[in-house]
Design a protein around this motif. Structure first.
Motif: not given
Ligand code: BGC
Length: 261
Positions: A79-81, A91-92, A118-120, A144, A148-150, A164, A167, A176
């Motif tokens: 869950p990140a860049v 972020a999370n 990245n997850d999203a 998503t 957060g929001i992906g 992203e 953000h 998010e």
């Protein structure tokens, strides 16, 4: 067309996908033709603190619970860049991840070659290849809604990674922090109240990207009837289809094809 070229990017075969999340690390082998799990997924709780080494060990445990060929492609979501395997943001997740080569760390723990995404992006890509945006030409935006929001932007089947859009700064806030599912929970918002925040969020997004289709994923998308009909957007907006399999399926697919449909 040569025999090699013909078989290069076909759908046949199996790859292994792993979803690294805040509470669980889940993996399953995926049939790349259908996008379905070949065997039931295995889930192990995410170790706390979720340091790179501890998480990589848990990923290896998930992989080792299957009897996989040594050369099966393996993809992990994070869950990140992710730029060329390396996490650039947190972020999370634990800050220790920033600058960590996720692909290399998990690769070393599993003794295999691993692709990190990245997850999203993984979930969105799976929706485009196998799910709600299958056969939709043009610009597809998958969003998503979770902790957060992906976001995943896919243009004629090609993923533009690390968008992203969770953000975006909207009305002076990190989007998010107001419109994620975690914000709904934290602030005890009704679906009607949350839908107002989503209305603002998606209006900004559609005015910036003019997508042909928006797909809404994340766990809460199974309750889409409670909020999607409340939105008034120019763009067609539909729920994701692959639900919580999307990350695993997308990571497996990207590991096998490098993102070519
Ligand atoms: C992160 C993204 C991630 C999204 C969903 C955001 O806070 O910055 O990289 O895709 O959360 O997990």
């Amino acid at each position: 067309m040569s025999k090699d070229a013909k078989h290069k990017h076909t759908d046949v075969g199996t790859a292994f996908g792993i979803d690294i999340g805040g509470s669980g690390i889940k993996g399953a082998p995926v049939d790349l033709g259908s996008g379905e799990f070949v065997r039931d997924r295995v889930r192990i709780p995410t170790p706390q603190p979720a340091t790179p080494e501890a998480v990589a060990r848990t990923v290896a445990e998930v992989v080792d619970s299957f009897d996989l060929d040594k050369d099966v492609p393996i993809g992990v979501t994070f869950p990140a860049v992710i730029l060329h395997g390396v996490a650039q943001s947190a972020a999370n997740v634990d800050d220790a991840w920033i600058g960590t080569d996720v692909a290399a760390t998990v690769g070393a723990a599993t003794g295999r070659r691993v692709l990190a995404v990245n997850d999203a992006d993984a979930a969105g890509y799976a929706e485009v290849v196998y799910g709600a945006a299958r056969d939709v030409p043009g610009v597809v935006l998958v969003v998503t809604l979770g902790t957060g929001i992906g976001s995943a932007l896919v243009v004629d089947g090609v993923l533009v990674p690390n968008t992203e859009l969770g953000h975006l700064e909207i009305d002076g806030h990190d989007a998010e922090s107001r419109a994620s599912d975690a914000a709904r929970d934290r602030e005890d918002l009704s679906f009607a109240q949350w839908a107002q925040r989503l209305q603002r969020y998606f209006s900004v997004v559609e005015n910036l990207f003019w997508p042909d289709l928006i797909v809404v994923g994340g766990g809460v998308s199974k309750k889409h009837e409670q909020f999607l009909p409340l939105l008034d957007l120019r763009t067609r907006i539909v729920p994701a289809q692959l639900r919580n399999a999307a990350g695993i399926v997308g990571a497996a697919r990207l590991a096998a094809t490098g993102g070519r449909v």
